[in-house]
Motif scaffolding. Sequence first.
Motif, PDB file in Angstrom:
ATOM      1  N   ASN A  56      24.469 -43.827 -61.379  1.00  0.00           N
ATOM      2  CA  ASN A  56      24.233 -44.248 -62.765  1.00  0.00           C
ATOM      3  C   ASN A  56      23.258 -45.428 -62.787  1.00  0.00           C
ATOM      4  O   ASN A  56      23.528 -46.495 -63.333  1.00  0.00           O
ATOM      5  CB  ASN A  56      25.558 -44.637 -63.431  1.00  0.00           C
ATOM      6  CG  ASN A  56      25.399 -44.809 -64.933  1.00  0.00           C
ATOM      7  OD1 ASN A  56      24.597 -44.120 -65.576  1.00  0.00           O
ATOM      8  ND2 ASN A  56      26.148 -45.737 -65.496  1.00  0.00           N
ATOM      9  N   ASP A  57      22.107 -45.200 -62.183  1.00  0.00           N
ATOM     10  CA  ASP A  57      21.109 -46.249 -61.976  1.00  0.00           C
ATOM     11  C   ASP A  57      19.746 -45.576 -61.890  1.00  0.00           C
ATOM     12  O   ASP A  57      19.477 -44.803 -60.964  1.00  0.00           O
ATOM     13  CB  ASP A  57      21.421 -46.990 -60.668  1.00  0.00           C
ATOM     14  CG  ASP A  57      20.539 -48.207 -60.432  1.00  0.00           C
ATOM     15  OD1 ASP A  57      19.409 -48.245 -60.959  1.00  0.00           O
ATOM     16  OD2 ASP A  57      20.962 -49.111 -59.688  1.00  0.00           O
ATOM     17  N   LEU A  58      18.890 -45.855 -62.839  1.00  0.00           N
ATOM     18  CA  LEU A  58      17.572 -45.213 -62.869  1.00  0.00           C
ATOM     19  C   LEU A  58      16.713 -45.543 -61.662  1.00  0.00           C
ATOM     20  O   LEU A  58      15.808 -44.780 -61.317  1.00  0.00           O
ATOM     21  CB  LEU A  58      16.832 -45.592 -64.152  1.00  0.00           C
ATOM     22  CG  LEU A  58      17.164 -44.760 -65.394  1.00  0.00           C
ATOM     23  CD1 LEU A  58      16.501 -45.353 -66.621  1.00  0.00           C
ATOM     24  CD2 LEU A  58      16.747 -43.308 -65.197  1.00  0.00           C
ATOM     25  N   ARG A  59      16.995 -46.650 -61.000  1.00  0.00           N
ATOM     26  CA  ARG A  59      16.245 -46.968 -59.782  1.00  0.00           C
ATOM     27  C   ARG A  59      16.478 -45.915 -58.705  1.00  0.00           C
ATOM     28  O   ARG A  59      15.626 -45.720 -57.823  1.00  0.00           O
ATOM     29  CB  ARG A  59      16.647 -48.349 -59.256  1.00  0.00           C
ATOM     30  CG  ARG A  59      16.228 -49.511 -60.126  1.00  0.00           C
ATOM     31  CD  ARG A  59      16.788 -50.807 -59.607  1.00  0.00           C
ATOM     32  NE  ARG A  59      18.254 -50.828 -59.666  1.00  0.00           N
ATOM     33  CZ  ARG A  59      19.008 -51.815 -59.179  1.00  0.00           C
ATOM     34  NH1 ARG A  59      18.435 -52.851 -58.581  1.00  0.00           N
ATOM     35  NH2 ARG A  59      20.327 -51.766 -59.279  1.00  0.00           N
ATOM     36  N   VAL A  60      17.611 -45.228 -58.784  1.00  0.00           N
ATOM     37  CA  VAL A  60      17.945 -44.159 -57.845  1.00  0.00           C
ATOM     38  C   VAL A  60      17.635 -42.791 -58.448  1.00  0.00           C
ATOM     39  O   VAL A  60      16.945 -41.960 -57.847  1.00  0.00           O
ATOM     40  CB  VAL A  60      19.437 -44.230 -57.447  1.00  0.00           C
ATOM     41  CG1 VAL A  60      19.818 -43.054 -56.549  1.00  0.00           C
ATOM     42  CG2 VAL A  60      19.741 -45.549 -56.754  1.00  0.00           C
ATOM     43  N   SER A  61      18.127 -42.543 -59.651  1.00  0.00           N
ATOM     44  CA  SER A  61      18.061 -41.191 -60.224  1.00  0.00           C
ATOM     45  C   SER A  61      16.656 -40.763 -60.630  1.00  0.00           C
ATOM     46  O   SER A  61      16.391 -39.568 -60.761  1.00  0.00           O
ATOM     47  CB  SER A  61      19.011 -41.078 -61.421  1.00  0.00           C
ATOM     48  OG  SER A  61      18.690 -42.030 -62.425  1.00  0.00           O
ATOM     49  N   GLN A  62      15.722 -41.718 -60.791  1.00  0.00           N
ATOM     50  CA  GLN A  62      14.349 -41.322 -61.135  1.00  0.00           C
ATOM     51  C   GLN A  62      13.682 -40.520 -60.023  1.00  0.00           C
ATOM     52  O   GLN A  62      12.683 -39.840 -60.246  1.00  0.00           O
ATOM     53  CB  GLN A  62      13.502 -42.555 -61.444  1.00  0.00           C
ATOM     54  CG  GLN A  62      13.251 -43.450 -60.250  1.00  0.00           C
ATOM     55  CD  GLN A  62      12.316 -44.594 -60.550  1.00  0.00           C
ATOM     56  OE1 GLN A  62      11.342 -44.436 -61.305  1.00  0.00           O
ATOM     57  NE2 GLN A  62      12.594 -45.763 -59.983  1.00  0.00           N
ATOM     58  N   TRP A  63      14.240 -40.599 -58.806  1.00  0.00           N
ATOM     59  CA  TRP A  63      13.678 -39.882 -57.668  1.00  0.00           C
ATOM     60  C   TRP A  63      14.466 -38.620 -57.331  1.00  0.00           C
ATOM     61  O   TRP A  63      14.195 -37.982 -56.310  1.00  0.00           O
ATOM     62  CB  TRP A  63      13.620 -40.798 -56.445  1.00  0.00           C
ATOM     63  CG  TRP A  63      12.859 -42.055 -56.686  1.00  0.00           C
ATOM     64  CD1 TRP A  63      13.339 -43.328 -56.637  1.00  0.00           C
ATOM     65  CD2 TRP A  63      11.471 -42.173 -57.021  1.00  0.00           C
ATOM     66  NE1 TRP A  63      12.349 -44.236 -56.918  1.00  0.00           N
ATOM     67  CE2 TRP A  63      11.177 -43.543 -57.160  1.00  0.00           C
ATOM     68  CE3 TRP A  63      10.439 -41.244 -57.224  1.00  0.00           C
ATOM     69  CZ2 TRP A  63       9.914 -44.021 -57.485  1.00  0.00           C
ATOM     70  CZ3 TRP A  63       9.172 -41.722 -57.548  1.00  0.00           C
ATOM     71  CH2 TRP A  63       8.922 -43.086 -57.669  1.00  0.00           C
ATOM     72  N   LEU A  64      15.416 -38.242 -58.191  1.00  0.00           N
ATOM     73  CA  LEU A  64      16.255 -37.066 -57.959  1.00  0.00           C
ATOM     74  C   LEU A  64      16.078 -36.095 -59.118  1.00  0.00           C
ATOM     75  O   LEU A  64      16.025 -36.504 -60.276  1.00  0.00           O
ATOM     76  CB  LEU A  64      17.730 -37.477 -57.833  1.00  0.00           C
ATOM     77  CG  LEU A  64      18.030 -38.528 -56.751  1.00  0.00           C
ATOM     78  CD1 LEU A  64      19.471 -38.998 -56.860  1.00  0.00           C
ATOM     79  CD2 LEU A  64      17.752 -37.968 -55.363  1.00  0.00           C
ATOM     80  N   ALA A  65      16.034 -34.815 -58.823  1.00  0.00           N
ATOM     81  CA  ALA A  65      15.715 -33.828 -59.852  1.00  0.00           C
ATOM     82  C   ALA A  65      16.869 -33.556 -60.802  1.00  0.00           C
ATOM     83  O   ALA A  65      16.676 -33.421 -62.012  1.00  0.00           O
ATOM     84  CB  ALA A  65      15.261 -32.523 -59.191  1.00  0.00           C
ATOM     85  N   PHE A  66      18.087 -33.456 -60.267  1.00  0.00           N
ATOM     86  CA  PHE A  66      19.178 -32.877 -61.044  1.00  0.00           C
ATOM     87  C   PHE A  66      20.265 -33.869 -61.423  1.00  0.00           C
ATOM     88  O   PHE A  66      21.373 -33.472 -61.771  1.00  0.00           O
ATOM     89  CB  PHE A  66      19.793 -31.715 -60.252  1.00  0.00           C
ATOM     90  CG  PHE A  66      18.790 -30.655 -59.891  1.00  0.00           C
ATOM     91  CD1 PHE A  66      18.167 -29.910 -60.879  1.00  0.00           C
ATOM     92  CD2 PHE A  66      18.441 -30.429 -58.570  1.00  0.00           C
ATOM     93  CE1 PHE A  66      17.223 -28.940 -60.554  1.00  0.00           C
ATOM     94  CE2 PHE A  66      17.509 -29.462 -58.240  1.00  0.00           C
ATOM     95  CZ  PHE A  66      16.894 -28.712 -59.236  1.00  0.00           C
ATOM     96  N   VAL A  67      19.978 -35.155 -61.364  1.00  0.00           N
ATOM     97  CA  VAL A  67      20.960 -36.183 -61.710  1.00  0.00           C
ATOM     98  C   VAL A  67      20.631 -36.744 -63.093  1.00  0.00           C
ATOM     99  O   VAL A  67      19.584 -37.364 -63.277  1.00  0.00           O
ATOM    100  CB  VAL A  67      20.967 -37.312 -60.662  1.00  0.00           C
ATOM    101  CG1 VAL A  67      21.910 -38.436 -61.083  1.00  0.00           C
ATOM    102  CG2 VAL A  67      21.367 -36.761 -59.300  1.00  0.00           C
TER     103      VAL A  67
END
Length: 214
Positions: A56-67
């Motif tokens: 639940n952190d855009l710093r991580v999820s911006q690099w993932l397709a399906f989160v």
Amino acid sequence: MGDRRRSHRNLGDEMNRPEDSMEHSPKATGLRLETARLVLRDWKAADVPDLIEGLNDLRVSQWLAFVPHPYTQTDAGRWIALCLQFQQEGMRRAQYEFAIEVSATGKVIGGVSLNRVNRVQGTAGGGIWINASYQGLGYGSEAFAEKIRFAFEDLQLRRLENGFFKGNDASFAMQQRFGYRLEGKRRQAYLCLADGTLKDECMTGLLRAEWLRG
């Protein structure tokens, strides 16, 4: 890769058998890989709070397709349920999803996958994510190294494929350290669910022969 190819592993009671028996056991459970600081293991329901904290952190999820963002309890519960389904296939599964746990604390700080496993062709894909609060400490490289070792030594695969979204230079730099080579780009390959943008995917690959040469 020198010492990076060697780490202790404990794959449960089923994994104490010879390699041939292990690979053909449909009910192998309790998959657990150990490194100097980490345990890579199957996901479980108790991991939901750490999973939400990490994703639940855009710093991580911006690099993932399906989160998606926000990443909710419902999202985490669905992921855990899916992983439990994969685990029912034992060591013959086509998708291995590992929680990355810090040995000293039991804290789950990320996930690493080995998916699209094709035992006929000897190939697989997969990626990794690390909670932003634990990035820059070498945990990602340590977990990724063990995933590679597991694929090439335990599963005897011959080729690994990976990818990263254009702009994720840290991911590419880590892959290069393990010998991955850039093999192409898929333009606008994914709609990122977290930020709603179309992402180009850069494709990478690593051969077992290259990894063995180190």
